[in-house]
Design a protein around this motif. Structure first.
Motif, mmCIF file in Angstrom:
data_model
loop_
_atom_site.group_PDB
_atom_site.id
_atom_site.type_symbol
_atom_site.label_atom_id
_atom_site.label_comp_id
_atom_site.label_asym_id
_atom_site.label_seq_id
_atom_site.Cartn_x
_atom_site.Cartn_y
_atom_site.Cartn_z
ATOM 1 N N PHE A 1 0.825 -1.214 0.000
ATOM 2 C CA PHE A 1 0.000 0.000 0.000
ATOM 3 C C PHE A 1 0.856 1.260 0.000
ATOM 4 O O PHE A 1 0.547 2.213 -0.716
ATOM 5 C CB PHE A 1 -0.961 0.002 1.181
ATOM 6 N N SER A 2 1.930 1.256 0.770
ATOM 7 C CA SER A 2 2.685 2.518 0.843
ATOM 8 C C SER A 2 3.427 2.774 -0.464
ATOM 9 O O SER A 2 3.800 3.902 -0.743
ATOM 10 C CB SER A 2 3.614 2.545 2.054
ATOM 11 N N ASN A 3 3.621 1.722 -1.280
ATOM 12 C CA ASN A 3 4.243 1.949 -2.586
ATOM 13 C C ASN A 3 3.220 1.995 -3.710
ATOM 14 O O ASN A 3 3.572 1.924 -4.890
ATOM 15 C CB ASN A 3 5.284 0.876 -2.856
ATOM 16 N N ASN A 4 1.938 2.132 -3.292
ATOM 17 C CA ASN A 4 0.852 2.265 -4.257
ATOM 18 C C ASN A 4 0.813 1.167 -5.308
ATOM 19 O O ASN A 4 0.504 1.417 -6.471
ATOM 20 C CB ASN A 4 0.922 3.636 -4.943
ATOM 21 N N LEU A 5 1.133 -0.065 -4.884
ATOM 22 C CA LEU A 5 1.053 -1.191 -5.807
ATOM 23 C C LEU A 5 -0.403 -1.584 -5.998
ATOM 24 O O LEU A 5 -1.249 -1.294 -5.154
ATOM 25 C CB LEU A 5 1.822 -2.392 -5.248
ATOM 26 N N ASP A 6 -0.694 -2.236 -7.108
ATOM 27 C CA ASP A 6 -1.977 -2.905 -7.308
ATOM 28 C C ASP A 6 -1.989 -4.075 -6.323
ATOM 29 O O ASP A 6 -1.261 -5.043 -6.484
ATOM 30 C CB ASP A 6 -2.053 -3.394 -8.756
ATOM 31 N N VAL A 7 -2.825 -3.961 -5.266
ATOM 32 C CA VAL A 7 -2.690 -4.896 -4.140
ATOM 33 C C VAL A 7 -3.026 -6.338 -4.529
ATOM 34 O O VAL A 7 -2.406 -7.280 -4.037
ATOM 35 C CB VAL A 7 -3.519 -4.433 -2.917
ATOM 36 N N ALA B 1 -9.670 11.493 7.929
ATOM 37 C CA ALA B 1 -10.746 11.247 8.892
ATOM 38 C C ALA B 1 -10.261 10.455 10.102
ATOM 39 O O ALA B 1 -10.709 10.659 11.223
ATOM 40 C CB ALA B 1 -11.899 10.520 8.212
ATOM 41 N N MET B 2 -9.322 9.537 9.861
ATOM 42 C CA MET B 2 -8.756 8.755 10.961
ATOM 43 C C MET B 2 -7.333 8.462 10.536
ATOM 44 O O MET B 2 -7.090 8.251 9.349
ATOM 45 C CB MET B 2 -9.538 7.455 11.125
ATOM 46 N N SER B 3 -6.390 8.447 11.480
ATOM 47 C CA SER B 3 -5.031 8.254 10.995
ATOM 48 C C SER B 3 -4.643 6.776 11.052
ATOM 49 O O SER B 3 -4.754 6.114 12.083
ATOM 50 C CB SER B 3 -4.066 9.171 11.751
ATOM 51 N N LEU B 4 -4.245 6.258 9.908
ATOM 52 C CA LEU B 4 -3.833 4.858 9.765
ATOM 53 C C LEU B 4 -2.367 4.836 9.329
ATOM 54 O O LEU B 4 -1.866 5.814 8.779
ATOM 55 C CB LEU B 4 -4.649 4.162 8.675
ATOM 56 N N SER B 5 -1.709 3.684 9.541
ATOM 57 C CA SER B 5 -0.317 3.614 9.100
ATOM 58 C C SER B 5 -0.221 3.607 7.573
ATOM 59 O O SER B 5 0.832 3.899 7.023
ATOM 60 C CB SER B 5 0.380 2.400 9.708
ATOM 61 N N VAL B 6 -1.306 3.222 6.889
ATOM 62 C CA VAL B 6 -1.403 3.496 5.446
ATOM 63 C C VAL B 6 -2.594 4.413 5.241
ATOM 64 O O VAL B 6 -3.727 3.978 5.385
ATOM 65 C CB VAL B 6 -1.596 2.224 4.600
ATOM 66 N N PRO B 7 -2.366 5.695 4.944
ATOM 67 C CA PRO B 7 -3.477 6.641 4.870
ATOM 68 C C PRO B 7 -4.501 6.189 3.834
ATOM 69 O O PRO B 7 -4.122 5.671 2.793
ATOM 70 C CB PRO B 7 -2.800 7.941 4.413
ATOM 71 N N PRO B 8 -5.797 6.383 4.137
ATOM 72 C CA PRO B 8 -6.832 6.016 3.181
ATOM 73 C C PRO B 8 -6.637 6.784 1.875
ATOM 74 O O PRO B 8 -6.348 7.979 1.896
ATOM 75 C CB PRO B 8 -8.123 6.447 3.853
#
Length: 560
Positions: free
Chosen positions: A359-365, A539-546
């Motif tokens: 997610f942090s590298n914006n890959l196609d999950v 809206a809420m802080s996550l380790s991978v931002p929405p």
DNA sequence: CATGTCACG
DNA sequence: ACGTACGTGACATGA
């Protein structure tokens, strides 16, 4: 509105009638006088109010020119936050919490076609009924609030999410969505023609006429008259004619093929193209859904009358219905949705390195998952491998079993188990999280979301393995689905706050679980886009931002 | 009112 | 041997 009831002290309540007009009704104060006196009190934010489902009262008062302020407690929401499972209507709450059987509306109004409306009911009956509502509500509040206060997490969910959301939803419902009735009527005509043709082909194939909408008649024709072997059976043991079964039969027989097409079109016509135009409010020219805030156990909203959360999108014909949700002259439809929100939440909750990396590298999950599970480089993932990985990812969110995955992918159970094992080998953090969640659920009897919302699981330690496993799947799913609900609810509150303060010429018109839909003044669209992305993703802080994706168009389909 | 089916995330 | 992916709402049929 025919009267108003109040209570300011448990055990005492009053009813002020002003609209009862049955033959021989006593003289009453005028509506104008009563509402005129009450208006300053109801609009005074410092005068705090408690109610049961106040979103409804606020709608009624708004339609009488009164803006209800000072909404401080809502017993329906207190009950929902305390325990989201079950019913939260006043009669049920009185029974469970006060051991009190309320006067039922049926008891004073009768039922069926001859049921009276409230203005037709004698004051001798109406007053105790209406006053009881106020008394019970106040008593319920005192009880539920004292329970709630023992749980600081739940107080937060109530005060920071559900209570402020009540007013936001009221505004969204009041605004409504603009629907092009002419376009839908035209689609209805076209669908009628196609349906008639399909019906005639079906009659020819069956050798006689029958009701294509009757599963019973259909099952008789397929499995008795034509002797086609029975596939799946329904919960009650009768041969199923569900899509999945017909899909299979369609390889070998003509009739199921025709029926599948018929079903698809008949659904669109009866539920959408025929019905939506009838739901347009004649004074606003719009459809006004009701968002139910205390129905879904996970914390999601639901939408009813009409349900705007299940408007078709997956087929081309279906998408034509979305095209009928339009922006008014000078405005555009803007749709903002959270991308892969539940998987991102899973990454956050599990802290799994591989998933966080994707997610942090914006890959196609799904592609990244495929590369890991099938052991191939990212750019060599086949479309089939990606499809399987996508099913695995969804399965994880649902609390997957090898059986379920096997059925979804139409593969053997042992092969499905192999995929699952491989997944957990590659994403050990996810396995750890799942195991911990089940364990915690079994110890506590509930699971929680990031926002602090709780879902109780009474069957988590059941001796019946089926029930226990079902509760375990809920334990896995609820924190992810429920956290997503927390996030979008918080986003709705901050977006509403911005819009209320005059931030932009825009209105929120719909929520569809991971998507917010707006109508926005054409000139303001670019400014709006930037703001909405900022507000929704923080809206809420996550380790991978929405991640928020925004689309713009003349209608809801174009905005995707 | 129960049942079967199917629309959505 | 059985039967399961999670969460909803609405429609038509038929008793």
């Amino acid at each position: 509105m025919w009267g108003v009831s109040f209570s300011i002290e448990p055990g005492r309540a009053a009813y002020v009638p002003f609209g009862h007009d049955y033959l021989g009704a006593p003289a009453q104060l005028s509506e104008q006088l009563v509402l005129g006196k009450l208006k300053p009190i109801l609009e005074d934010a410092h005068c705090k109010k408690v109610g049961q489902n106040l979103k409804y009262d606020a709608h009624v008062l708004r339609n009488h020119g009164i803006e209800l302020r000072g909404i401080t407690f809502d017993t329906m929401l207190e009950s929902y936050v305390l325990n989201s499972i079950g019913r939260h209507d006043m009669d049920s709450l009185a029974e469970t919490h006060l051991q009190h059987k309320t006067i039922r509306f049926e008891d004073i109004a009768g039922k069926g076609a001859r049921q009276l409306t409230f203005n037709q009911i004698e004051l001798e009956k109406a007053a105790p009924y209406a006053a009881e509502d106020a008394d019970i509500t106040l008593r319920l509040h005192q009880l539920l609030w004292s329970k709630l206060q023992r749980e600081s997490d739940l107080v937060k969910v109530f005060a920071e999410i559900e209570l402020p959301l009540l007013s936001v939803l009221g505004r969204v419902e009041h605004t409504g969505a603009l629907v092009n009735a002419r376009a839908l009527a035209k689609q209805s005509d076209e669908l009628a023609r196609q349906i008639l043709e399909l019906q005639n082909s079906a009659f020819a194939l069956a050798g006689h006429e029958f009701n294509l909408s009757s599963p019973k008649q259909l099952a008789h024709i397929l499995f008795t008259e034509q002797g086609i072997p029975v596939g799946k059976k329904t919960a009650t043991g009768v041969p199923s004619t569900a899509e999945e079964v017909l899909q299979e039969l369609a390889h070998d027989y003509e009739l199921p093929k025709v029926l599948l097409e018929y079903r698809g079109l008949a659904k669109l016509k009866s539920t959408y193209t025929d019905k939506l135009p009838q739901m347009i409010n004649s004074s606003t020219g719009r459809v006004h859904t009701s968002y139910h805030q205390a129905v879904a156990a996970t914390g999601r909203l639901s939408s009813a009358d009409p349900n705007l959360q299940n408007i078709p999108i997956r087929t081309e014909e279906g998408r034509r219905i979305r095209q009928a949700f339009v922006a008014p002259e000078g405005y555009r439809i803007v749709a903002a949705d959270y991308s892969q929100i539940e998987l991102r939440i899973m990454a956050h909750l599990s802290g799994d390195e591989g998933l966080l990396y994707a997610f942090s590298n914006n890959l196609d999950v799904h592609k990244a998952t495929a590369a890991e599970v099938f052991g191939v480089p990212l750019d060599e993932v086949s479309s089939d491998q990606r499809r399987s990985a996508k099913a695995i990812n969804f399965g994880l969110i649902y609390g997957m079993s090898a059986f379920g995955l096997a059925r979804q992918l139409r593969i053997g159970r042992s092969e499905a188990q192999k995929y699952i094992d491989l997944y957990f080998e590659r994403y050990p953090g996810v396995r750890r999280y799942m195991d911990n969640t089940r364990k915690l659920a079994a110890e506590q009897g509930y699971v929680s979301t990031l926002g602090g919302r709780r879902l109780y699981l009474p069957e988590i330690n059941d001796r019946n393995p089926m029930r226990r496993q079902a509760a375990e799947r809920t334990a896995i799913n609820a924190p992810m689905q429920g956290t997503a609900a927390d996030i979008i609810k918080k986003a709705m509150i901050s977006v509403d706050q911005w819009l209320q303060s005059g931030g932009c010429d825009a209105k929120m018109i719909m929520q569809v679980h991971d998507e917010l839909v707006f109508e926005v003044k054409t000139e303001s669209v670019e400014q709006f886009r930037a703001h909405i992305i900022q507000l929704m993703s923080s809206a809420m802080s996550l380790s991978v931002p929405p991640l928020v994706e925004v689309g713009v168009g003349a209608n809801w389909d174009e905005a995707h």
